[in-house]
Design a protein around this motif. Sequence first.
Motif, PDB file in Angstrom:
ATOM      1  N   PHE A 221      -6.014  -1.525 -11.949  1.00 37.45           N
ATOM      2  CA  PHE A 221      -5.648  -1.436 -13.359  1.00 37.45           C
ATOM      3  C   PHE A 221      -4.487  -2.384 -13.656  1.00 37.45           C
ATOM      4  O   PHE A 221      -3.463  -2.340 -12.968  1.00 37.45           O
ATOM      5  CB  PHE A 221      -5.247  -0.002 -13.705  1.00 37.45           C
ATOM      6  N   PRO A 222      -4.612  -3.267 -14.673  1.00 32.99           N
ATOM      7  CA  PRO A 222      -3.508  -4.175 -15.020  1.00 32.99           C
ATOM      8  C   PRO A 222      -2.396  -3.420 -15.733  1.00 32.99           C
ATOM      9  O   PRO A 222      -2.622  -2.776 -16.760  1.00 32.99           O
ATOM     10  CB  PRO A 222      -4.176  -5.202 -15.933  1.00 32.99           C
ATOM     11  N   LEU A 223      -1.185  -3.500 -15.221  1.00 31.11           N
ATOM     12  CA  LEU A 223      -0.054  -2.749 -15.759  1.00 31.11           C
ATOM     13  C   LEU A 223       0.873  -3.593 -16.627  1.00 31.11           C
ATOM     14  O   LEU A 223       1.372  -3.125 -17.638  1.00 31.11           O
ATOM     15  CB  LEU A 223       0.750  -2.131 -14.611  1.00 31.11           C
ATOM     16  N   ALA A 224       1.150  -4.823 -16.193  1.00 26.21           N
ATOM     17  CA  ALA A 224       2.083  -5.661 -16.946  1.00 26.21           C
ATOM     18  C   ALA A 224       1.816  -7.122 -16.668  1.00 26.21           C
ATOM     19  O   ALA A 224       1.371  -7.485 -15.574  1.00 26.21           O
ATOM     20  CB  ALA A 224       3.530  -5.316 -16.591  1.00 26.21           C
ATOM     21  N   ASP A 225       2.087  -7.953 -17.685  1.00 20.56           N
ATOM     22  CA  ASP A 225       1.996  -9.405 -17.560  1.00 20.56           C
ATOM     23  C   ASP A 225       3.371 -10.015 -17.739  1.00 20.56           C
ATOM     24  O   ASP A 225       4.146  -9.594 -18.607  1.00 20.56           O
ATOM     25  CB  ASP A 225       1.084  -9.995 -18.646  1.00 20.56           C
ATOM     26  N   LEU A 226       3.669 -11.009 -16.935  1.00 15.39           N
ATOM     27  CA  LEU A 226       4.870 -11.811 -17.113  1.00 15.39           C
ATOM     28  C   LEU A 226       4.408 -13.242 -17.320  1.00 15.39           C
ATOM     29  O   LEU A 226       3.937 -13.894 -16.388  1.00 15.39           O
ATOM     30  CB  LEU A 226       5.794 -11.706 -15.897  1.00 15.39           C
ATOM     31  N   CYS A 227       4.537 -13.719 -18.553  1.00 14.77           N
ATOM     32  CA  CYS A 227       3.939 -14.994 -18.953  1.00 14.77           C
ATOM     33  C   CYS A 227       4.913 -16.156 -18.901  1.00 14.77           C
ATOM     34  O   CYS A 227       4.478 -17.304 -18.967  1.00 14.77           O
ATOM     35  CB  CYS A 227       3.393 -14.902 -20.373  1.00 14.77           C
ATOM     36  N   HIS A 228       6.212 -15.876 -18.832  1.00 18.06           N
ATOM     37  CA  HIS A 228       7.185 -16.955 -18.993  1.00 18.06           C
ATOM     38  C   HIS A 228       8.288 -16.846 -17.948  1.00 18.06           C
ATOM     39  O   HIS A 228       8.581 -15.769 -17.429  1.00 18.06           O
ATOM     40  CB  HIS A 228       7.805 -16.916 -20.391  1.00 18.06           C
ATOM     41  N   SER A 229       8.922 -17.978 -17.683  1.00 12.77           N
ATOM     42  CA  SER A 229       9.991 -18.019 -16.703  1.00 12.77           C
ATOM     43  C   SER A 229      11.187 -17.202 -17.156  1.00 12.77           C
ATOM     44  O   SER A 229      11.458 -17.080 -18.351  1.00 12.77           O
ATOM     45  CB  SER A 229      10.432 -19.466 -16.469  1.00 12.77           C
TER      46      SER A 229
ATOM     47  N   LEU B 276       1.183  -7.427 -12.732  1.00  6.71           N
ATOM     48  CA  LEU B 276       1.333  -6.292 -11.839  1.00  6.71           C
ATOM     49  C   LEU B 276       0.122  -5.393 -11.990  1.00  6.71           C
ATOM     50  O   LEU B 276      -0.299  -5.083 -13.112  1.00  6.71           O
ATOM     51  CB  LEU B 276       2.610  -5.520 -12.167  1.00  6.71           C
ATOM     52  N   LEU B 277      -0.454  -4.987 -10.847  1.00  8.30           N
ATOM     53  CA  LEU B 277      -1.668  -4.187 -10.828  1.00  8.30           C
ATOM     54  C   LEU B 277      -1.413  -2.913 -10.027  1.00  8.30           C
ATOM     55  O   LEU B 277      -0.612  -2.901  -9.096  1.00  8.30           O
ATOM     56  CB  LEU B 277      -2.822  -4.963 -10.184  1.00  8.30           C
ATOM     57  N   GLY B 278      -2.117  -1.854 -10.373  1.00 15.45           N
ATOM     58  CA  GLY B 278      -2.011  -0.615  -9.625  1.00 15.45           C
ATOM     59  C   GLY B 278      -3.364   0.045  -9.501  1.00 15.45           C
ATOM     60  O   GLY B 278      -4.229  -0.107 -10.367  1.00 15.45           O
ATOM     61  N   GLY B 279      -3.561   0.771  -8.410  1.00 12.89           N
ATOM     62  CA  GLY B 279      -4.831   1.455  -8.233  1.00 12.89           C
ATOM     63  C   GLY B 279      -4.883   2.239  -6.941  1.00 12.89           C
ATOM     64  O   GLY B 279      -3.884   2.365  -6.232  1.00 12.89           O
ATOM     65  N   ALA B 280      -6.063   2.751  -6.633  1.00 11.34           N
ATOM     66  CA  ALA B 280      -6.246   3.601  -5.460  1.00 11.34           C
ATOM     67  C   ALA B 280      -7.086   2.932  -4.387  1.00 11.34           C
ATOM     68  O   ALA B 280      -7.423   3.568  -3.394  1.00 11.34           O
ATOM     69  CB  ALA B 280      -6.898   4.925  -5.870  1.00 11.34           C
ATOM     70  N   GLY B 281      -7.435   1.653  -4.571  1.00  8.54           N
ATOM     71  CA  GLY B 281      -8.265   0.949  -3.608  1.00  8.54           C
ATOM     72  C   GLY B 281      -7.594  -0.301  -3.099  1.00  8.54           C
ATOM     73  O   GLY B 281      -6.423  -0.575  -3.381  1.00  8.54           O
TER      74      GLY B 281
ATOM     75  N   ILE C 274       0.844  -1.195   0.000  1.00  8.03           N
ATOM     76  CA  ILE C 274       0.000   0.000   0.000  1.00  8.03           C
ATOM     77  C   ILE C 274       0.882   1.250   0.000  1.00  8.03           C
ATOM     78  O   ILE C 274       0.834   2.098   0.904  1.00  8.03           O
ATOM     79  CB  ILE C 274      -0.982  -0.025   1.185  1.00  8.03           C
ATOM     80  N   TYR C 275       1.724   1.326  -1.016  1.00  9.81           N
ATOM     81  CA  TYR C 275       2.615   2.456  -1.250  1.00  9.81           C
ATOM     82  C   TYR C 275       2.917   2.519  -2.750  1.00  9.81           C
ATOM     83  O   TYR C 275       2.903   1.490  -3.437  1.00  9.81           O
ATOM     84  CB  TYR C 275       3.954   2.273  -0.527  1.00  9.81           C
TER      85      TYR C 275
ATOM     86  N   MET D 171      10.178  -2.260 -12.263  1.00 13.09           N
ATOM     87  CA  MET D 171       9.154  -1.307 -12.641  1.00 13.09           C
ATOM     88  C   MET D 171       8.915  -0.317 -11.519  1.00 13.09           C
ATOM     89  O   MET D 171       9.000  -0.664 -10.341  1.00 13.09           O
ATOM     90  CB  MET D 171       7.855  -2.018 -12.996  1.00 13.09           C
ATOM     91  N   LYS D 172       8.605   0.914 -11.901  1.00  8.52           N
ATOM     92  CA  LYS D 172       8.256   1.966 -10.956  1.00  8.52           C
ATOM     93  C   LYS D 172       6.773   2.243 -11.114  1.00  8.52           C
ATOM     94  O   LYS D 172       6.308   2.582 -12.199  1.00  8.52           O
ATOM     95  CB  LYS D 172       9.076   3.220 -11.224  1.00  8.52           C
ATOM     96  N   ILE D 173       6.034   2.076 -10.027  1.00  8.30           N
ATOM     97  CA  ILE D 173       4.573   2.196 -10.075  1.00  8.30           C
ATOM     98  C   ILE D 173       4.143   3.219  -9.035  1.00  8.30           C
ATOM     99  O   ILE D 173       4.310   3.006  -7.832  1.00  8.30           O
ATOM    100  CB  ILE D 173       3.900   0.831  -9.824  1.00  8.30           C
ATOM    101  N   GLY D 174       3.581   4.323  -9.497  1.00  7.35           N
ATOM    102  CA  GLY D 174       3.249   5.426  -8.608  1.00  7.35           C
ATOM    103  C   GLY D 174       1.836   5.406  -8.090  1.00  7.35           C
ATOM    104  O   GLY D 174       1.261   6.469  -7.824  1.00  7.35           O
ATOM    105  N   CYS D 175       1.246   4.244  -7.925  1.00  6.97           N
ATOM    106  CA  CYS D 175      -0.129   4.134  -7.454  1.00  6.97           C
ATOM    107  C   CYS D 175      -0.177   4.074  -5.929  1.00  6.97           C
ATOM    108  O   CYS D 175       0.799   3.729  -5.272  1.00  6.97           O
ATOM    109  CB  CYS D 175      -0.796   2.871  -8.026  1.00  6.97           C
ATOM    110  N   ASP D 176      -1.347   4.375  -5.366  1.00  2.82           N
ATOM    111  CA  ASP D 176      -1.533   4.248  -3.921  1.00  2.82           C
ATOM    112  C   ASP D 176      -1.306   2.813  -3.472  1.00  2.82           C
ATOM    113  O   ASP D 176      -0.802   2.564  -2.373  1.00  2.82           O
ATOM    114  CB  ASP D 176      -2.957   4.667  -3.526  1.00  2.82           C
ATOM    115  N   ASN D 177      -1.693   1.848  -4.310  1.00  4.40           N
ATOM    116  CA  ASN D 177      -1.564   0.437  -3.971  1.00  4.40           C
ATOM    117  C   ASN D 177      -1.002  -0.311  -5.168  1.00  4.40           C
ATOM    118  O   ASN D 177      -1.489  -0.150  -6.296  1.00  4.40           O
ATOM    119  CB  ASN D 177      -2.928  -0.142  -3.582  1.00  4.40           C
ATOM    120  N   THR D 178       0.031  -1.112  -4.937  1.00  5.87           N
ATOM    121  CA  THR D 178       0.633  -1.953  -5.972  1.00  5.87           C
ATOM    122  C   THR D 178       0.452  -3.409  -5.577  1.00  5.87           C
ATOM    123  O   THR D 178       0.696  -3.778  -4.424  1.00  5.87           O
ATOM    124  CB  THR D 178       2.130  -1.646  -6.127  1.00  5.87           C
TER     125      THR D 178
END
Length: 322
Positions: free
Chosen positions: A258-266, A246-251, A210-211, A273-280
Amino acid sequence: MPSAFQFQCHLVLIFLAASKGETRYLEVRDAGEDDPFLLLSEDLKRELSAGQIYRRSLRCIDMLSIEGQFTFTADQPQLHCATFFIGEPEELITIDYDFVNIDCQGGDFLKVFDGWILKGEKFPSSLDHPLTTSQRYVDFCESGNIQRSIRSSQNVAMIFFKIQQPGNGFTVTVKKTSNLFPCNVISQTPSGRFTMVIPHQHRNCSFSIIYPVVIKISDLILGHLNGLFLKKPSAGCAGVGDFVELLGGAGLDPSKMFPLADLCHSFHGSAQMKIGCDNTVLRMVSSGKHVNRVTFEYHQLDLQETETRKENSIEEFCFPSI
Protein backbone atom coordinates in the motif's frame (compact mmCIF):
# COMPACT_ATOMS: atom_id res chain seq x y z
CA MET A 1 -1.05 -11.25 16.46
CA PRO A 2 1.76 -11.25 13.89
CA SER A 3 1.04 -12.59 10.44
CA ALA A 4 2.67 -15.76 9.10
CA PHE A 5 4.86 -13.60 6.86
CA GLN A 6 5.99 -11.46 9.77
CA PHE A 7 6.62 -14.53 11.94
CA GLN A 8 8.83 -16.19 9.33
CA CYS A 9 10.77 -13.07 8.39
CA HIS A 10 11.31 -12.05 12.00
CA LEU A 11 12.85 -15.43 12.70
CA VAL A 12 15.17 -14.86 9.76
CA LEU A 13 16.23 -11.38 10.79
CA ILE A 14 16.16 -11.23 14.59
CA PHE A 15 19.22 -13.39 15.01
CA LEU A 16 21.11 -11.53 12.32
CA ALA A 17 21.17 -8.65 14.82
CA ALA A 18 22.60 -10.81 17.61
CA SER A 19 26.10 -10.06 18.84
CA LYS A 20 26.94 -13.07 21.03
CA GLY A 21 27.18 -16.84 20.63
CA GLU A 22 28.37 -18.90 17.70
CA THR A 23 25.07 -20.17 16.34
CA ARG A 24 21.41 -20.31 17.22
CA TYR A 25 18.55 -22.29 15.85
CA LEU A 26 15.06 -20.92 15.34
CA GLU A 27 12.25 -23.23 14.31
CA VAL A 28 9.84 -22.35 11.54
CA ARG A 29 6.62 -24.32 11.30
CA ASP A 30 5.24 -24.29 7.80
CA ALA A 31 3.41 -26.90 5.75
CA GLY A 32 3.67 -29.38 8.59
CA GLU A 33 7.47 -29.33 8.76
CA ASP A 34 9.84 -28.11 11.49
CA ASP A 35 13.03 -26.72 9.97
CA PRO A 36 15.62 -24.44 11.59
CA PHE A 37 17.12 -21.25 10.21
CA LEU A 38 20.80 -21.15 11.11
CA LEU A 39 21.87 -17.55 11.57
CA LEU A 40 25.44 -16.54 12.34
CA SER A 41 26.61 -13.89 14.78
CA GLU A 42 29.15 -11.12 14.37
CA ASP A 43 31.55 -12.96 16.71
CA LEU A 44 31.77 -15.95 14.37
CA LYS A 45 32.16 -13.67 11.35
CA ARG A 46 35.16 -12.04 13.00
CA GLU A 47 36.69 -15.41 13.85
CA LEU A 48 36.43 -16.48 10.21
CA SER A 49 37.82 -13.22 8.82
CA ALA A 50 41.39 -14.51 9.24
CA GLY A 51 41.01 -16.64 6.13
CA GLN A 52 39.34 -19.78 7.42
CA ILE A 53 36.65 -21.31 5.22
CA TYR A 54 33.42 -21.96 7.04
CA ARG A 55 31.84 -25.31 6.22
CA ARG A 56 28.65 -26.96 7.35
CA SER A 57 25.70 -29.05 6.20
CA LEU A 58 22.49 -27.50 4.92
CA ARG A 59 19.01 -28.26 6.18
CA CYS A 60 15.93 -28.53 4.00
CA ILE A 61 14.91 -24.99 5.05
CA ASP A 62 17.92 -22.86 5.90
CA MET A 63 19.28 -19.34 6.13
CA LEU A 64 22.84 -18.14 5.52
CA SER A 65 24.44 -14.76 6.09
CA ILE A 66 28.11 -15.70 5.78
CA GLU A 67 30.54 -16.94 3.13
CA GLY A 68 31.58 -20.56 3.08
CA GLN A 69 31.07 -24.01 1.61
CA PHE A 70 27.76 -25.73 2.26
CA THR A 71 26.63 -29.28 1.54
CA PHE A 72 23.20 -30.87 1.45
CA THR A 73 22.84 -34.65 1.51
CA ALA A 74 19.34 -36.12 1.52
CA ASP A 75 18.66 -38.65 4.28
CA GLN A 76 15.13 -39.15 2.95
CA PRO A 77 13.13 -37.80 0.00
CA GLN A 78 13.13 -33.99 0.26
CA LEU A 79 10.46 -32.46 -1.95
CA HIS A 80 10.17 -28.79 -0.91
CA CYS A 81 13.47 -27.27 0.23
CA ALA A 82 14.98 -23.79 0.06
CA THR A 83 18.01 -21.92 1.34
CA PHE A 84 17.88 -18.13 1.77
CA PHE A 85 21.09 -16.11 1.38
CA ILE A 86 21.49 -12.54 2.64
CA GLY A 87 24.42 -10.13 2.73
CA GLU A 88 25.04 -6.59 3.86
CA PRO A 89 23.26 -3.89 1.82
CA GLU A 90 26.41 -3.17 -0.24
CA GLU A 91 27.12 -6.83 -1.07
CA LEU A 92 26.25 -9.14 -3.95
CA ILE A 93 26.10 -12.91 -3.52
CA THR A 94 27.84 -15.45 -5.76
CA ILE A 95 26.83 -19.12 -5.62
CA ASP A 96 29.26 -21.64 -7.14
CA TYR A 97 28.34 -25.29 -7.71
CA ASP A 98 31.24 -27.43 -6.48
CA PHE A 99 29.51 -30.81 -6.70
CA VAL A 100 26.02 -31.87 -7.79
CA ASN A 101 24.60 -35.38 -7.67
CA ILE A 102 20.86 -35.26 -8.37
CA ASP A 103 18.53 -37.17 -10.68
CA CYS A 104 17.28 -34.54 -13.13
CA GLN A 105 15.59 -37.19 -15.31
CA GLY A 106 13.78 -38.58 -12.28
CA GLY A 107 12.24 -35.25 -11.27
CA ASP A 108 14.92 -33.75 -9.00
CA PHE A 109 15.80 -30.08 -9.47
CA LEU A 110 18.22 -27.47 -8.16
CA LYS A 111 17.42 -23.85 -9.00
CA VAL A 112 18.94 -20.51 -8.00
CA PHE A 113 16.59 -17.51 -7.81
CA ASP A 114 17.93 -13.96 -8.10
CA GLY A 115 16.16 -12.50 -5.06
CA TRP A 116 13.77 -13.98 -2.51
CA ILE A 117 10.36 -15.59 -2.87
CA LEU A 118 8.12 -16.09 0.16
CA LYS A 119 4.49 -17.18 0.00
CA GLY A 120 4.46 -16.51 -3.73
CA GLU A 121 5.72 -12.91 -3.44
CA LYS A 122 9.05 -11.77 -4.90
CA PHE A 123 11.71 -9.32 -3.81
CA PRO A 124 12.73 -7.35 -5.75
CA SER A 125 9.38 -7.07 -7.50
CA SER A 126 9.15 -7.77 -11.20
CA LEU A 127 8.79 -4.01 -11.79
CA ASP A 128 12.14 -3.24 -10.16
CA HIS A 129 14.39 -6.07 -11.34
CA PRO A 130 16.57 -5.78 -14.47
CA LEU A 131 15.70 -9.37 -15.51
CA THR A 132 12.40 -10.98 -16.36
CA THR A 133 11.02 -13.48 -13.87
CA SER A 134 12.02 -16.46 -16.02
CA GLN A 135 15.57 -15.08 -16.40
CA ARG A 136 15.91 -14.80 -12.62
CA TYR A 137 15.77 -18.61 -12.31
CA VAL A 138 18.88 -20.65 -13.15
CA ASP A 139 18.00 -24.35 -13.31
CA PHE A 140 20.99 -26.67 -12.92
CA CYS A 141 19.15 -29.46 -14.74
CA GLU A 142 18.86 -27.18 -17.78
CA SER A 143 22.20 -25.36 -17.65
CA GLY A 144 24.45 -28.08 -16.18
CA ASN A 145 28.12 -27.21 -16.62
CA ILE A 146 27.27 -24.19 -18.76
CA GLN A 147 26.51 -21.99 -15.75
CA ARG A 148 28.07 -23.25 -12.53
CA SER A 149 28.50 -19.78 -11.01
CA ILE A 150 25.56 -17.42 -10.42
CA ARG A 151 25.76 -13.88 -9.00
CA SER A 152 22.79 -12.05 -7.53
CA SER A 153 21.68 -8.55 -8.53
CA GLN A 154 21.20 -7.49 -4.88
CA ASN A 155 22.04 -8.58 -1.33
CA VAL A 156 19.63 -11.54 -1.31
CA ALA A 157 19.36 -14.77 -3.30
CA MET A 158 18.02 -18.28 -2.72
CA ILE A 159 18.08 -21.82 -3.98
CA PHE A 160 15.15 -24.22 -4.37
CA PHE A 161 15.74 -27.94 -4.57
CA LYS A 162 13.99 -31.29 -4.69
CA ILE A 163 16.01 -34.47 -4.09
CA GLN A 164 14.17 -37.77 -3.90
CA GLN A 165 16.97 -40.34 -3.56
CA PRO A 166 18.65 -40.63 -0.13
CA GLY A 167 22.39 -40.05 -0.43
CA ASN A 168 22.10 -37.61 -3.33
CA GLY A 169 22.88 -33.95 -2.87
CA PHE A 170 25.13 -31.03 -3.75
CA THR A 171 27.84 -28.71 -2.46
CA VAL A 172 27.95 -24.95 -3.10
CA THR A 173 30.42 -22.24 -2.22
CA VAL A 174 28.97 -18.84 -1.31
CA LYS A 175 31.03 -15.67 -1.79
CA LYS A 176 30.25 -11.98 -1.48
CA THR A 177 31.45 -9.08 -3.59
CA SER A 178 31.04 -5.34 -3.10
CA ASN A 179 28.30 -3.40 -4.85
CA LEU A 180 29.25 0.25 -5.39
CA PHE A 181 25.65 1.44 -5.83
CA PRO A 182 23.30 -0.89 -3.91
CA CYS A 183 19.80 -0.76 -5.33
CA ASN A 184 17.35 -3.34 -3.97
CA VAL A 185 18.09 -4.31 -0.36
CA ILE A 186 16.51 -6.33 2.43
CA SER A 187 17.77 -5.11 5.79
CA GLN A 188 19.33 -7.73 8.08
CA THR A 189 18.48 -5.72 11.18
CA PRO A 190 15.46 -3.81 12.58
CA SER A 191 17.48 -0.59 12.86
CA GLY A 192 20.12 1.18 10.84
CA ARG A 193 21.09 4.08 8.61
CA PHE A 194 21.48 3.97 4.84
CA THR A 195 22.15 6.26 1.88
CA MET A 196 20.76 5.15 -1.47
CA VAL A 197 22.31 6.71 -4.59
CA ILE A 198 21.09 6.23 -8.17
CA PRO A 199 23.63 7.88 -10.52
CA HIS A 200 21.95 8.88 -13.79
CA GLN A 201 20.26 5.49 -14.15
CA HIS A 202 16.70 4.80 -15.22
CA ARG A 203 15.79 2.27 -12.53
CA ASN A 204 13.71 1.78 -9.40
CA CYS A 205 15.29 0.72 -6.10
CA SER A 206 13.63 -0.54 -2.91
CA PHE A 207 14.94 -0.82 0.64
CA SER A 208 12.86 -3.35 2.56
CA ILE A 209 12.60 -3.47 6.37
CA ILE A 210 10.63 -6.48 7.58
CA TYR A 211 9.49 -4.82 10.80
CA PRO A 212 7.09 -2.07 11.88
CA VAL A 213 9.42 0.93 12.04
CA VAL A 214 9.97 4.59 12.70
CA ILE A 215 11.72 5.89 9.60
CA LYS A 216 13.34 9.33 9.40
CA ILE A 217 14.43 10.75 6.05
CA SER A 218 17.11 13.37 6.70
CA ASP A 219 18.30 14.24 3.20
CA LEU A 220 16.73 13.89 -0.24
CA ILE A 221 18.27 15.17 -3.47
CA LEU A 222 16.14 14.93 -6.61
CA GLY A 223 17.00 18.22 -8.31
CA HIS A 224 13.65 19.82 -7.50
CA LEU A 225 12.17 22.13 -4.87
CA ASN A 226 10.63 21.21 -1.52
CA GLY A 227 7.58 19.12 -0.69
CA LEU A 228 6.10 16.13 1.13
CA PHE A 229 2.73 14.67 0.10
CA LEU A 230 0.71 12.06 1.93
CA LYS A 231 -1.00 9.71 -0.47
CA LYS A 232 -4.52 10.64 -1.55
CA PRO A 233 -6.49 9.31 -4.54
CA SER A 234 -5.88 12.47 -6.58
CA ALA A 235 -2.56 13.53 -5.09
CA GLY A 236 1.00 12.30 -5.01
CA CYS A 237 3.87 12.38 -7.48
CA ALA A 238 2.05 11.28 -10.64
CA GLY A 239 3.91 12.60 -13.66
CA VAL A 240 7.11 13.33 -11.72
CA GLY A 241 10.03 11.35 -13.09
CA ASP A 242 12.07 11.20 -9.87
CA PHE A 243 10.57 10.65 -6.44
CA VAL A 244 10.64 8.53 -3.30
CA GLU A 245 7.65 6.67 -1.95
CA LEU A 246 7.00 4.89 1.33
CA LEU A 247 5.10 1.60 1.13
CA GLY A 248 3.63 -0.68 3.76
CA GLY A 249 2.09 -4.12 3.74
CA ALA A 250 2.05 -7.69 4.98
CA GLY A 251 3.98 -9.34 2.13
CA LEU A 252 7.37 -9.31 0.46
CA ASP A 253 6.61 -7.76 -2.96
CA PRO A 254 6.77 -3.92 -2.98
CA SER A 255 4.49 -3.76 -6.04
CA LYS A 256 1.69 -5.33 -3.96
CA MET A 257 2.11 -3.01 -0.97
CA PHE A 258 0.00 0.00 0.00
CA PRO A 259 1.46 3.43 -0.96
CA LEU A 260 1.65 5.60 2.17
CA ALA A 261 3.52 8.76 1.18
CA ASP A 262 5.29 10.42 -1.74
CA LEU A 263 8.30 12.70 -1.53
CA CYS A 264 8.54 14.51 -4.85
CA HIS A 265 11.11 17.22 -4.17
CA SER A 266 14.53 17.69 -2.64
CA PHE A 267 14.85 18.79 0.96
CA HIS A 268 17.37 18.97 3.80
CA GLY A 269 15.88 18.45 7.22
CA SER A 270 13.70 15.73 8.64
CA ALA A 271 10.60 13.84 7.59
CA GLN A 272 9.69 11.18 10.13
CA MET A 273 6.97 8.58 9.87
CA LYS A 274 5.76 5.71 12.04
CA ILE A 275 4.59 2.74 10.00
CA GLY A 276 3.07 -0.23 11.81
CA CYS A 277 3.11 -2.69 8.91
CA ASP A 278 4.80 -6.10 8.84
CA ASN A 279 7.01 -4.78 6.03
CA THR A 280 8.06 -1.19 5.29
CA VAL A 281 9.69 -0.24 1.99
CA LEU A 282 11.38 2.98 0.91
CA ARG A 283 11.34 2.98 -2.89
CA MET A 284 13.14 5.44 -5.15
CA VAL A 285 11.93 5.92 -8.72
CA SER A 286 14.57 7.44 -11.00
CA SER A 287 14.23 8.74 -14.56
CA GLY A 288 17.99 8.64 -15.17
CA LYS A 289 18.19 12.42 -15.65
CA HIS A 290 19.67 13.16 -12.23
CA VAL A 291 21.95 11.76 -9.55
CA ASN A 292 19.30 10.96 -6.96
CA ARG A 293 20.18 10.39 -3.33
CA VAL A 294 18.24 9.73 -0.14
CA THR A 295 19.58 9.28 3.39
CA PHE A 296 17.40 7.73 6.08
CA GLU A 297 17.56 5.95 9.39
CA TYR A 298 15.10 3.56 10.98
CA HIS A 299 14.39 1.60 14.13
CA GLN A 300 11.77 -0.93 15.13
CA LEU A 301 8.50 0.57 16.26
CA ASP A 302 7.49 -0.44 19.78
CA LEU A 303 4.05 -0.39 21.38
CA GLN A 304 4.78 2.75 23.38
CA GLU A 305 5.59 4.67 20.22
CA THR A 306 2.34 3.59 18.58
CA GLU A 307 0.44 5.16 21.49
CA THR A 308 2.29 8.47 21.07
CA ARG A 309 2.01 9.35 17.40
CA LYS A 310 3.61 12.66 16.55
CA GLU A 311 5.35 14.51 13.72
CA ASN A 312 4.71 13.33 10.15
CA SER A 313 3.21 9.95 11.03
CA ILE A 314 1.01 7.55 9.13
CA GLU A 315 -1.60 6.85 11.79
CA GLU A 316 -4.46 5.18 9.99
CA PHE A 317 -2.71 2.25 8.31
CA CYS A 318 -1.33 -1.04 9.67
CA PHE A 319 -1.28 -0.17 13.39
CA PRO A 320 -4.08 -2.61 14.38
CA SER A 321 -1.89 -5.54 13.22
CA ILE A 322 0.95 -4.88 15.67
